[in-house]
Design a protein around this motif. Structure first.
Motif, PDB file in Angstrom:
ATOM      1  N   ARG A  57      -1.577  10.823  60.148  1.00 11.37           N
ATOM      2  CA  ARG A  57      -2.188  12.142  60.077  1.00 11.37           C
ATOM      3  C   ARG A  57      -1.372  13.159  60.864  1.00 11.37           C
ATOM      4  N   ALA A  58      -1.339  14.368  60.346  1.00  6.90           N
ATOM      5  CA  ALA A  58      -0.681  15.478  61.040  1.00  6.90           C
ATOM      6  C   ALA A  58      -1.720  16.545  61.336  1.00  6.90           C
ATOM      7  N   SER A  59      -1.686  17.083  62.543  1.00  8.63           N
ATOM      8  CA  SER A  59      -2.648  18.123  62.896  1.00  8.63           C
ATOM      9  C   SER A  59      -1.964  19.397  63.394  1.00  8.63           C
ATOM     10  N   GLU A  60      -0.818  19.260  64.041  1.00 11.16           N
ATOM     11  CA  GLU A  60      -0.138  20.422  64.609  1.00 11.16           C
ATOM     12  C   GLU A  60       1.344  20.435  64.242  1.00 11.16           C
ATOM     13  N   ALA A  61       1.900  21.634  64.265  1.00 12.12           N
ATOM     14  CA  ALA A  61       3.349  21.815  64.141  1.00 12.12           C
ATOM     15  C   ALA A  61       3.848  22.466  65.421  1.00 12.12           C
ATOM     16  N   HIS A  62       5.082  22.100  65.820  1.00  8.49           N
ATOM     17  CA  HIS A  62       5.658  22.631  67.055  1.00  8.49           C
ATOM     18  C   HIS A  62       7.015  23.264  66.750  1.00  8.49           C
ATOM     19  N   LEU A 114       2.958  17.491  53.299  1.00 11.48           N
ATOM     20  CA  LEU A 114       2.934  18.946  53.437  1.00 11.48           C
ATOM     21  C   LEU A 114       2.164  19.591  52.290  1.00 11.48           C
ATOM     22  N   ARG A 115       2.360  19.091  51.083  1.00  8.65           N
ATOM     23  CA  ARG A 115       1.616  19.626  49.935  1.00  8.65           C
ATOM     24  C   ARG A 115       0.117  19.398  50.096  1.00  8.65           C
ATOM     25  N   ALA A 116      -0.247  18.263  50.700  1.00  8.45           N
ATOM     26  CA  ALA A 116      -1.667  17.981  50.910  1.00  8.45           C
ATOM     27  C   ALA A 116      -2.313  18.999  51.849  1.00  8.45           C
ATOM     28  N   HIS A 117      -1.481  19.675  52.649  1.00  9.77           N
ATOM     29  CA  HIS A 117      -1.980  20.729  53.538  1.00  9.77           C
ATOM     30  C   HIS A 117      -1.803  22.120  52.928  1.00  9.77           C
ATOM     31  N   GLY A 118      -1.585  22.166  51.612  1.00  7.17           N
ATOM     32  CA  GLY A 118      -1.605  23.434  50.894  1.00  7.17           C
ATOM     33  C   GLY A 118      -0.312  24.209  50.859  1.00  7.17           C
ATOM     34  N   MET A 119       0.811  23.588  51.221  1.00  9.48           N
ATOM     35  CA  MET A 119       2.089  24.301  51.244  1.00  9.48           C
ATOM     36  C   MET A 119       2.823  24.182  49.911  1.00  9.48           C
ATOM     37  N   GLN A 120       3.595  25.214  49.581  1.00  6.92           N
ATOM     38  CA  GLN A 120       4.548  25.163  48.482  1.00  6.92           C
ATOM     39  C   GLN A 120       5.875  24.673  49.068  1.00  6.92           C
ATOM     40  N   VAL A 121       6.337  23.507  48.621  1.00 10.79           N
ATOM     41  CA  VAL A 121       7.425  22.820  49.301  1.00 10.79           C
ATOM     42  C   VAL A 121       8.729  22.934  48.528  1.00 10.79           C
ATOM     43  N   TYR A 174      11.755  27.401  62.752  1.00  3.73           N
ATOM     44  CA  TYR A 174      12.068  25.970  62.631  1.00  3.73           C
ATOM     45  C   TYR A 174      11.006  25.166  63.370  1.00  3.73           C
ATOM     46  N   TRP A 175      10.368  24.257  62.634  1.00  7.99           N
ATOM     47  CA  TRP A 175       9.209  23.531  63.151  1.00  7.99           C
ATOM     48  C   TRP A 175       9.368  22.029  62.919  1.00  7.99           C
ATOM     49  N   THR A 176       8.699  21.265  63.759  1.00  9.05           N
ATOM     50  CA  THR A 176       8.572  19.830  63.524  1.00  9.05           C
ATOM     51  C   THR A 176       7.091  19.484  63.449  1.00  9.05           C
ATOM     52  N   MET A 177       6.788  18.442  62.685  1.00  4.91           N
ATOM     53  CA  MET A 177       5.399  18.069  62.459  1.00  4.91           C
ATOM     54  C   MET A 177       5.203  16.593  62.826  1.00  4.91           C
ATOM     55  N   PRO A 178       4.781  16.320  64.059  1.00 10.14           N
ATOM     56  CA  PRO A 178       4.529  14.939  64.460  1.00 10.14           C
ATOM     57  C   PRO A 178       3.352  14.354  63.677  1.00 10.14           C
ATOM     58  N   VAL A 179       3.405  13.049  63.443  1.00 12.55           N
ATOM     59  CA  VAL A 179       2.284  12.359  62.810  1.00 12.55           C
ATOM     60  C   VAL A 179       1.718  11.343  63.792  1.00 12.55           C
ATOM     61  N   GLU A 180       0.437  11.104  63.683  1.00 15.57           N
ATOM     62  CA  GLU A 180      -0.251  10.126  64.516  1.00 15.57           C
ATOM     63  C   GLU A 180      -0.794   9.015  63.624  1.00 15.57           C
ATOM     64  N   LEU A 181      -0.662   7.788  64.103  1.00 17.39           N
ATOM     65  CA  LEU A 181      -1.181   6.653  63.358  1.00 17.39           C
ATOM     66  C   LEU A 181      -2.656   6.455  63.678  1.00 17.39           C
ATOM     67  N   VAL A 182      -3.453   6.290  62.641  1.00 12.11           N
ATOM     68  CA  VAL A 182      -4.899   6.128  62.794  1.00 12.11           C
ATOM     69  C   VAL A 182      -5.341   4.852  62.081  1.00 12.11           C
ATOM     70  N   ILE A 183      -6.046   3.985  62.815  1.00 13.01           N
ATOM     71  CA  ILE A 183      -6.605   2.750  62.256  1.00 13.01           C
ATOM     72  C   ILE A 183      -8.077   2.679  62.646  1.00 13.01           C
ATOM     73  N   ASP A 184      -8.901   2.283  61.723  1.00 10.81           N
ATOM     74  CA  ASP A 184     -10.306   2.048  62.017  1.00 10.81           C
ATOM     75  C   ASP A 184     -10.408   0.974  63.107  1.00 10.81           C
ATOM     76  N   PRO A 185     -11.031   1.277  64.244  1.00 10.21           N
ATOM     77  CA  PRO A 185     -11.140   0.284  65.323  1.00 10.21           C
ATOM     78  C   PRO A 185     -11.764  -1.037  64.887  1.00 10.21           C
ATOM     79  N   LEU A 186     -12.660  -0.990  63.912  1.00  5.18           N
ATOM     80  CA  LEU A 186     -13.285  -2.229  63.433  1.00  5.18           C
ATOM     81  C   LEU A 186     -12.270  -3.123  62.723  1.00  5.18           C
TER      82      LEU A 186
END
Length: 341
Positions: free
Chosen positions: A221-226, A260-267, A309-321
């Motif tokens: 998942r991506a939430s922020e750009a830096h 990026l497209r999933a977040h509404g951008m024209q790529v 110029y931006w970078t977009m870190p992603v975070e790994l998410v797993i259901d704890p169960l």
């Protein structure tokens, strides 16, 4: 080349047939190597610390680096002192043991090791000789080592094997290199300890029915750009509705573009070979559109770039169960290993 390989390996293009003779030769070499290890002519060697391998059986990106970071953080939270060993692809000094830190030059040690050092907060060493690298990590205080992309490095004994599979692409057409994406036969999945699926499995190729009990799904998942110059961070959805240049020198650039497209951008896509040594001059596209790149690519460019110029870190998410049982399995093995050393 990337587009042709993607069509051939993953989209049903019949061009793979012209490569089948070479695949036959590759299969024989892989089978012979496995046989020599099985009969003891080639031998695995136990390292001075327990080793957890994170790898894959397909060529190209599957999400190993985010998983390696996530696993290192989980082990640290459990009281272990993890270290990471990497081959150092794209670097010029992978033939010797070299400690990597947040200020290391990616041209020397490779882009992924620098990213691993920045995000994992644990010691990272690059070396083709994994045993030598493990020894350096132990000297640095590590008591468990994660081998990034070491599934086929059989000489290095391992306590636990994790194979990462791209859920969207699966195992492609099911053929081994170069006609298909497989580094090893699909049945190799039966011998690994756990299979981590990057997203829901779309193409099963039949093999996953036999190993379904080993599979754990995760997502990136991506939430922020830096900004690369460090002056601003903002929600990634602020780019929705805008046109951006997307830069990716990774194993599967299409996944980044789709994100990026999933977040509404024209790529506007700019795909480079994996680990390519990008330069600032290559990323001047002659307009004022924002340029967004992967975190792995951003580490190669430093901070001397303009505000767009931006970078977009992603975070790994797993259901704890889902993650809890296999993390407990790893921890139990590590604790048992402590009693034998």
């Amino acid at each position: 080349m990337y587009d042709w390989l993607h069509r051939t390996w993953y989209e049903g293009d019949s061009s793979y047939r012209i490569l089948l003779p070479l695949t036959g030769v590759y299969w024989l070499l892989v089978a012979l190597r496995r046989f020599l290890y099985r009969i003891g002519v080639l031998a695995s060697k136990k390292a001075v610390a327990p080793v957890i391998v994170v790898g894959n059986i397909t060529a190209g990106g599957t999400g190993k680096t985010p998983l390696t970071i996530w696993l290192a953080q989980k082990l640290a939270a459990e009281g272990f002192s993890p270290g990471i060993v990497s081959r150092g692809y794209g670097g010029s000094k992978s033939s010797t043991s070299m400690r990597v830190d947040i200020a290391s030059d990616p041209a020397v040690v490779g882009d992924e090791p620098v990213l691993l050092a920045r995000r994992s907060a644990c010691p990272v060493v690059v070396d083709r000789n994994r045993f030598r690298a493990v020894e350096m990590l132990v000297d640095a205080g590590a008591n468990v080592v994660i081998a990034d992309d070491g599934l086929q490095h059989y000489r290095l004994g391992r306590l636990y094997e994790i194979c990462v599979v791209d859920g969207t692409r699966g195992l492609g057409n099911g053929y081994m290199l170069p006609a298909g994406p497989l580094r090893e036969p699909a049945k190799r999945l039966e011998s690994v300890d756990r299979i981590l699926l990057n997203g829901p499995l779309v193409k099963s190729n039949g093999i996953f029915a036999a190993v379904e009990h080993k599979c754990v799904e995760f997502e990136l998942r991506a939430s922020e750009a830096h900004r690369l110059n460090g002056t601003l961070s903002k929600p990634i959805d602020d780019f929705s509705g805008t046109t951006v240049h997307a830069v990716a020198a990774i194993g599967n650039p299409r996944r980044f573009f789709d994100l990026l497209r999933a977040h509404g951008m024209q790529v506007i896509e700019h795909a480079f070979p994996d680990h390519a040594a990008l330069t600032k001059e290559q990323l001047h596209f002659g307009d004022d559109f924002d340029v967004i790149m992967t975190e792995k690519d951003a580490v190669k460019l430093g901070d001397g770039l303009a505000d767009n110029y931006w970078t977009m870190p992603v975070e790994l998410v797993i259901d704890p169960l889902l993650s809890a049982p296999w993390l407990e399995e790893i921890l139990n093995r590590l604790k048992s290993e402590e009693g034998t050393r």
